[in-house]
Design a protein around this motif. Structure first.
Motif, PDB file in Angstrom:
ATOM      1  N   GLN A 259      -3.250  -6.461  -3.194  1.00  0.00           N
ATOM      2  CA  GLN A 259      -4.136  -6.300  -2.046  1.00  0.00           C
ATOM      3  C   GLN A 259      -4.545  -7.653  -1.475  1.00  0.00           C
ATOM      4  O   GLN A 259      -4.599  -7.850  -0.249  1.00  0.00           O
ATOM      5  N   LEU A 295       2.731  -0.891  -2.878  1.00  0.00           N
ATOM      6  CA  LEU A 295       1.410  -0.297  -3.077  1.00  0.00           C
ATOM      7  C   LEU A 295       1.485   1.226  -3.026  1.00  0.00           C
ATOM      8  O   LEU A 295       0.813   1.920  -3.800  1.00  0.00           O
ATOM      9  N   SER A 298       2.953   2.449  -6.229  1.00  0.00           N
ATOM     10  CA  SER A 298       1.958   2.307  -7.296  1.00  0.00           C
ATOM     11  C   SER A 298       0.927   3.434  -7.246  1.00  0.00           C
ATOM     12  O   SER A 298       0.543   4.013  -8.276  1.00  0.00           O
ATOM     13  N   ASN A 299       0.501   3.780  -6.032  1.00  0.00           N
ATOM     14  CA  ASN A 299      -0.484   4.862  -5.871  1.00  0.00           C
ATOM     15  C   ASN A 299       0.110   6.207  -6.284  1.00  0.00           C
ATOM     16  O   ASN A 299      -0.560   7.032  -6.903  1.00  0.00           O
ATOM     17  N   ARG A 300       1.403   6.429  -5.954  1.00  0.00           N
ATOM     18  CA  ARG A 300       2.037   7.685  -6.345  1.00  0.00           C
ATOM     19  C   ARG A 300       2.158   7.777  -7.873  1.00  0.00           C
ATOM     20  O   ARG A 300       1.986   8.854  -8.451  1.00  0.00           O
ATOM     21  N   LEU A 302       0.123   6.435 -10.018  1.00  0.00           N
ATOM     22  CA  LEU A 302      -1.222   6.704 -10.563  1.00  0.00           C
ATOM     23  C   LEU A 302      -1.572   8.192 -10.427  1.00  0.00           C
ATOM     24  O   LEU A 302      -2.163   8.795 -11.320  1.00  0.00           O
TER      25      LEU A 302
END
Length: 304
Positions: A259, A295, A298-300, A302
């Motif tokens: 980020q 990103l 990474s969110n998927r 999580l």
């Protein structure tokens, strides 16, 4: 790493030309004499288009000052970015007076900007043969050798420039040490690069380029903490330093701060856009898109 900021020649050299013309001016016709010195005043006042017109008129009138008028018009064309015209004017000036060191320097700069690096080297060599202590010629010759990727020869020139610049200002010596450090970086001699950049910063603590290059060296050897410190310092000194944002973003990406890296890349993107640097803008935009994909993945992960 961009090198657009680098060149030692500056337009106060016109005052040096002025001294060399005192004897000639006494025999010049009054109109030519008046136009010539009006051109000098316009250069001092940064009125370059008016000065260009003044020296063009002097050239048309011919007379004793014609060589100096061509030389000064070369100088103005360099300031205006008319590099081909500058080269032509300097060539003519040297045909009329082959002993003017400043004209060789200016033609060397024109050749350098046109990408004619061997020709630039030859012009600076003419200066050295006339004055072996002219650090400007050694320094500028070093820049040309750097552009040709002849880094060993560039280092030799920078070292000679330092030996010849004992009476010059600390900021000039810092400039030379900065380029010498960058050249050692290209040679893979990271410790010597850091040593030279340390000296550049000691001589000129506000030298954002030295901090930037030292940050790049630290990044290369994996000392990311020191690299981030230097790149941040460079940005504190110059908040428009696009390459520093870009490189800092890359380091943040390397240490997993995606980020924060994205923020730096966006700041770099803004600066490249303002500078009109289309290529760098597009490359940075591609980096941002890739980072967004990372990103998103990474969110998927999580969520799943």
């Amino acid at each position: 790493m961009k090198r657009g900021w680098k060149i030692l020649l500056n337009f106060m050299m016109i005052l040096m030309l002025l001294f060399s013309l005192q004897a000639q001016s006494a025999t010049a016709i009054p109109e030519t004499n008046s136009l010539f010195y009006l051109g000098i005043e316009n250069i001092k006042n940064h009125q370059y288009q008016q000065a260009l017109s003044n020296f063009t008129q002097v050239i048309k009138l011919k007379g004793k000052l014609i060589s100096a008028a061509y030389s000064n018009r070369c100088l103005i064309n360099l300031q205006l970015g008319n590099n081909q015209a500058a080269k032509s004017d300097c060539t003519t000036a040297l045909t009329l007076n082959s002993n003017n060191v400043e004209t060789y320097l200016n033609e060397g700069l024109a050749e350098y900007r046109l990408g004619n690096y061997p020709e630039a080297i030859n012009q600076y060599q003419e200066v050295i043969e006339r004055n072996k202590y002219d650090y400007r010629a050694y320094y500028n010759q070093g820049l040309a050798y750097f552009a040709l990727a002849n880094y060993e020869k560039a280092v030799e020139n920078y070292e000679q420039a330092l030996l010849s610049s004992d009476s010059s200002s600390a900021s000039v010596q810092a400039l030379i040490y900065t380029d010498k450090g960058l050249t050692y970086f290209r040679l893979g001699n990271h410790q010597q690069a850091i040593t030279d950049l340390n000296e550049a910063i000691r001589l000129s603590p506000d030298n954002e380029k030295a901090y930037y290059h030292r940050g790049c060296v630290y990044s290369k050897i994996g000392d990311y903490r020191a690299a981030l410190t230097d790149l941040t310092q460079a940005l504190q000194l110059n908040y428009q330093f696009s390459e520093a944002y870009l490189h800092r973003g890359w380091i943040h990406h390397q240490i997993g701060l995606e980020q924060v890296a994205l923020e730096d890349f966006n700041l770099a993107l803004q600066q490249f856009e303002q500078q009109g640097n289309t290529t760098a803008y597009q490359q940075t935009q591609a980096l941002i898109e890739q980072l967004h994909q990372i990103l998103a993945q990474s969110n998927r992960s999580l969520v799943s």
